[in-house]
Write a protein that holds these residues in place. Structure first.
Motif, PDB file in Angstrom:
ATOM      1  N   LYS A 182       8.797  35.918  53.252  1.00 14.95           N
ATOM      2  CA  LYS A 182       7.554  36.214  53.977  1.00 14.95           C
ATOM      3  C   LYS A 182       6.224  35.511  53.458  1.00 14.95           C
ATOM      4  N   ASN A 183       6.562  34.590  52.312  1.00 12.61           N
ATOM      5  CA  ASN A 183       5.358  34.568  51.171  1.00 12.61           C
ATOM      6  C   ASN A 183       5.058  32.717  51.761  1.00 12.61           C
ATOM      7  N   TYR A 184       4.599  33.083  53.547  1.00 21.97           N
ATOM      8  CA  TYR A 184       3.883  31.707  54.143  1.00 21.97           C
ATOM      9  C   TYR A 184       2.723  30.946  53.025  1.00 21.97           C
ATOM     10  N   ARG A 185       2.350  31.725  52.224  1.00 21.59           N
ATOM     11  CA  ARG A 185       0.681  31.479  52.110  1.00 21.59           C
ATOM     12  C   ARG A 185       0.447  30.735  51.121  1.00 21.59           C
ATOM     13  N   ARG A 186       1.269  29.711  50.734  1.00 21.19           N
ATOM     14  CA  ARG A 186       1.885  29.101  49.523  1.00 21.19           C
ATOM     15  C   ARG A 186       0.419  27.609  50.107  1.00 21.19           C
ATOM     16  N   PHE A 187       1.047  27.454  48.067  1.00 22.50           N
ATOM     17  CA  PHE A 187       0.072  25.877  48.483  1.00 22.50           C
ATOM     18  C   PHE A 187       0.580  24.478  48.121  1.00 22.50           C
ATOM     19  N   GLN A 188       0.783  23.827  49.316  1.00 20.36           N
ATOM     20  CA  GLN A 188       1.744  22.147  49.294  1.00 20.36           C
ATOM     21  C   GLN A 188       3.207  23.021  49.019  1.00 20.36           C
ATOM     22  N   ASP A 189       3.416  24.393  49.412  1.00 21.05           N
ATOM     23  CA  ASP A 189       4.661  25.334  50.074  1.00 21.05           C
ATOM     24  C   ASP A 189       5.392  25.107  48.333  1.00 21.05           C
ATOM     25  N   HIS A 190       4.629  25.132  47.762  1.00 25.26           N
ATOM     26  CA  HIS A 190       5.297  25.127  46.026  1.00 25.26           C
ATOM     27  C   HIS A 190       5.443  27.341  45.805  1.00 25.26           C
ATOM     28  N   LYS A 191       6.296  27.834  46.446  1.00 23.20           N
ATOM     29  CA  LYS A 191       7.030  28.972  46.099  1.00 23.20           C
ATOM     30  C   LYS A 191       5.898  29.549  45.018  1.00 23.20           C
ATOM     31  N   TRP A 192       5.993  29.436  43.517  1.00 25.76           N
ATOM     32  CA  TRP A 192       5.557  30.223  42.304  1.00 25.76           C
ATOM     33  C   TRP A 192       3.516  30.487  42.611  1.00 25.76           C
ATOM     34  N   THR A 193       2.556  29.754  43.826  1.00 26.75           N
ATOM     35  CA  THR A 193       1.530  29.386  44.622  1.00 26.75           C
ATOM     36  C   THR A 193       1.763  30.714  45.356  1.00 26.75           C
ATOM     37  N   HIS A 194       0.870  31.090  45.865  1.00 25.79           N
ATOM     38  CA  HIS A 194       0.002  32.455  46.597  1.00 25.79           C
ATOM     39  C   HIS A 194      -1.462  32.507  47.105  1.00 25.79           C
ATOM     40  N   CYS A 198      -9.744  31.518  51.662  1.00 19.76           N
ATOM     41  CA  CYS A 198     -10.400  30.204  52.014  1.00 19.76           C
ATOM     42  C   CYS A 198     -10.488  29.678  50.276  1.00 19.76           C
ATOM     43  N   ASN A 199      -9.863  28.718  50.337  1.00 22.53           N
ATOM     44  CA  ASN A 199      -9.074  27.658  49.243  1.00 22.53           C
ATOM     45  C   ASN A 199      -9.071  28.783  48.104  1.00 22.53           C
ATOM     46  N   ILE A 200      -8.718  30.093  47.739  1.00 22.08           N
ATOM     47  CA  ILE A 200      -8.433  30.173  46.039  1.00 22.08           C
ATOM     48  C   ILE A 200      -7.426  31.176  46.161  1.00 22.08           C
ATOM     49  N   TYR A 201      -6.342  30.602  45.323  1.00 19.88           N
ATOM     50  CA  TYR A 201      -5.050  31.065  45.499  1.00 19.88           C
ATOM     51  C   TYR A 201      -4.568  31.179  43.681  1.00 19.88           C
ATOM     52  N   ASN A 202      -3.714  32.229  43.542  1.00 17.76           N
ATOM     53  CA  ASN A 202      -2.919  32.582  42.004  1.00 17.76           C
ATOM     54  C   ASN A 202      -1.479  31.663  42.156  1.00 17.76           C
ATOM     55  N   ALA A 203      -1.680  31.640  40.835  1.00 12.63           N
ATOM     56  CA  ALA A 203      -0.213  30.451  40.694  1.00 12.63           C
ATOM     57  C   ALA A 203       0.306  31.506  39.566  1.00 12.63           C
ATOM     58  N   TYR A 204       1.596  31.466  39.588  1.00 16.54           N
ATOM     59  CA  TYR A 204       2.882  32.078  38.385  1.00 16.54           C
ATOM     60  C   TYR A 204       3.123  31.330  38.047  1.00 16.54           C
ATOM     61  N   PRO A 205       2.834  30.049  36.971  1.00 16.95           N
ATOM     62  CA  PRO A 205       3.647  29.073  36.850  1.00 16.95           C
ATOM     63  C   PRO A 205       4.895  29.625  35.510  1.00 16.95           C
ATOM     64  N   LEU A 206       5.426  30.589  35.066  1.00 14.77           N
ATOM     65  CA  LEU A 206       5.698  31.203  34.348  1.00 14.77           C
ATOM     66  C   LEU A 206       6.979  31.850  34.848  1.00 14.77           C
ATOM     67  N   TYR A 207       7.466  31.789  36.169  1.00 15.45           N
ATOM     68  CA  TYR A 207       7.778  32.765  36.790  1.00 15.45           C
ATOM     69  C   TYR A 207       9.428  33.006  36.607  1.00 15.45           C
ATOM     70  N   ASP A 208       9.944  32.004  35.976  1.00 13.23           N
ATOM     71  CA  ASP A 208      11.218  31.461  35.796  1.00 13.23           C
ATOM     72  C   ASP A 208      11.464  31.622  34.097  1.00 13.23           C
ATOM     73  N   TRP A 209      10.596  32.038  33.849  1.00 18.68           N
ATOM     74  CA  TRP A 209      11.072  32.232  32.129  1.00 18.68           C
ATOM     75  C   TRP A 209      11.532  33.691  31.226  1.00 18.68           C
ATOM     76  N   LYS A 210      12.645  33.304  30.691  1.00 20.33           N
ATOM     77  CA  LYS A 210      12.941  34.807  30.246  1.00 20.33           C
ATOM     78  C   LYS A 210      12.384  35.097  29.066  1.00 20.33           C
ATOM     79  N   THR A 211      12.229  36.359  28.263  1.00 22.92           N
ATOM     80  CA  THR A 211      11.623  36.936  27.118  1.00 22.92           C
ATOM     81  C   THR A 211      11.991  36.176  25.407  1.00 22.92           C
ATOM     82  N   SER A 212      13.630  35.776  25.775  1.00 22.46           N
ATOM     83  CA  SER A 212      13.521  34.404  24.621  1.00 22.46           C
ATOM     84  C   SER A 212      13.230  33.254  24.944  1.00 22.46           C
ATOM     85  N   ASP A 213      12.837  32.326  25.955  1.00 22.66           N
ATOM     86  CA  ASP A 213      11.945  31.584  25.692  1.00 22.66           C
ATOM     87  C   ASP A 213      10.680  31.777  25.862  1.00 22.66           C
TER      88      ASP A 213
END
Length: 434
Positions: A182-194, A198-213
């Protein structure tokens, strides 16, 4: 065969996308391990790749928190003042609380409660008067949502990105936020953005990190972190439960008693700050606070017990629960909840009457099941099934939002947020005409 980048290499690529395409970037910094790691990664990236560039840091100060968290936040912000724009917000927005059956929310830094504040307001912090969009109706999540357009207007920049340190390992809802179709509101099709606006985005660059990482990175790069986690470890708290959050929300109630051992001075002040803290601290891990193992009093059905509990509540609080119950009952009767084939089979084996629909509007392999409310059912998927026992648990847990029953923000709450946004946009247009 091409080697897959590790999580550190992957996040460097994501940070490059962010800093190359956004005029202004800020980190939402709570003082926890994830947001602390994200802030360190950004500081390191700027110093190595874009020296001279500023990084925003947005910190919502909830007043009541461990002393170690306060020390870590102030220490980190002071150490990197040369590249940080700090927005340390001490604002009396509404914050939900599950410590009291009478009080659904409290306000940090509330002016008329100043004699009860657990600590002094930090020097140089931003207050309610600094934000033209602030009103007494705002919840903490509303304030966070409205901060981005306010900052975009203040900085007069074209594109803003808010970096948030969430990891999909933490919960299914976080996994869904990243991977949902359902997340079609991405920046340049990066799934870790929302996209938020207007020109305001959230980004989750740590989404695939584990606690140990997280802890490997802190150790390898010798980055500072919140020393509260050392005390958590010494207290025997498992890694997956070591979190920094508002102490009065439902997820934190079971660990509330740790304040007495880790930060006794703060604990003494908390008791007089928010209604019901002492009771929740004593009984937070017991049946008294609504764990699934609670038993129905002799002579009652769960439905009868639910109405007994409701009769003990103030009228406003009782009305809130009854409205939630009505919505839930109507949903299960008309639309149906999506259940797996395994769960449907268990309901059938238990002799429950229900009907299964062919399809649902949700993107899922599960089937919509329509049924009446049950009194109770003893299956592993208890939380997914509409029962009066589940409602009793919400009441005993002081779960005013009924998150235990799967409730998310209501249409009324979403409409209120949209009205606030429209009001703020109108205010911005008016200011530009002056």
């Amino acid at each position: 065969m091409t080697r897959q980048p590790n999580v550190y290499e992957a996040v460097q690529g994501r940070l490059k996308v962010i800093f190359d395409h956004f005029d202004y970037v800020y980190v939402s910094f709570s003082g926890g391990k994830d947001s602390g790691l994200l802030l360190n990664l950004c500081i390191d990236y700027i110093r190595r790749n874009v020296p001279g560039r500023k990084l925003g840091v947005f910190h919502m100060d909830y007043e009541v928190q461990y002393r170690q968290t306060t020390d870590y936040v102030l220490r980190t912000l002071e150490k990197n003042r040369d590249i940080l724009d700090v927005y340390h917000c001490c604002v009396p927005f509404k914050v939900s609380t599950c410590t009291s059956m009478f009080q659904t929310y409290w306000r940090p830094w509330e002016k008329n409660k100043q004699p009860l504040w657990v600590r002094n307001m930090p020097e140089g912090c931003m207050k309610a008067d600094d934000f033209d969009f602030f009103s007494d109706d705002l919840w903490d999540y509303d304030f966070q949502y409205l901060f981005a357009p306010w900052l975009k207007s203040r900085k007069k920049c074209h594109r803003v990105c808010a970096l948030i340190g969430i990891r999909t390992q933490e919960s299914f809802n976080r996994w869904r936020a990243i991977h949902s179709s359902k997340n079609y509101r991405r920046f340049q099709d990066h799934k870790w953005t929302h996209k938020l606006g207007c020109n305001i985005y959230n980004a989750y660059p740590l989404y695939d990190w584990k606690t140990s990482d997280v802890w490997i990175a802190n150790g390898r790069f010798r980055w500072d972190y919140n020393r509260l986690y050392d005390l958590y470890y010494q207290a025997g708290v498992p890694l997956h439960r070591q979190r920094v959050a508002s102490p009065f929300i439902s997820q934190a109630i079971s660990a509330l008693s740790l304040y007495r051992a880790i930060d006794p001075d703060m604990w003494g002040k908390m008791i007089g700050r928010v209604n019901g803290v002492n009771f929740a601290g004593i009984y937070g891990k017991t049946k008294a606070m609504g764990w699934k193992s609670i038993t129905c009093p002799e002579g009652f059905s769960w439905k009868q017990y639910m109405y007994f509990l409701l009769d003990t509540l103030p009228e406003k609080v009782r009305g809130n629960y009854l409205r939630k119950l009505e919505v839930s009952m109507r949903f299960w009767k008309k639309r149906g909840g999506c259940l797996s084939r395994t769960t449907i089979r268990k309901l059938k084996d238990a002799g429950v009457k229900f009907t299964v629909g062919r399809s649902t509007a949700y993107h899922t392999d599960k089937k919509p099941v329509r049924m009446e409310y049950l009194d109770d059912i003893d299956i592993a998927e208890f939380k997914e099934i509409p029962t009066y026992k589940r409602m009793c648990i919400c009441i005993i847990k002081n779960d005013h939002v009924c998150k235990y029953m799967g409730f998310s923000p209501t249409k009324e709450e979403k409409d209120r947020r949209e009205k606030i946004m429209e009001k703020y946009k109108s205010l911005e247009k008016w200011k530009k005409r002056l």
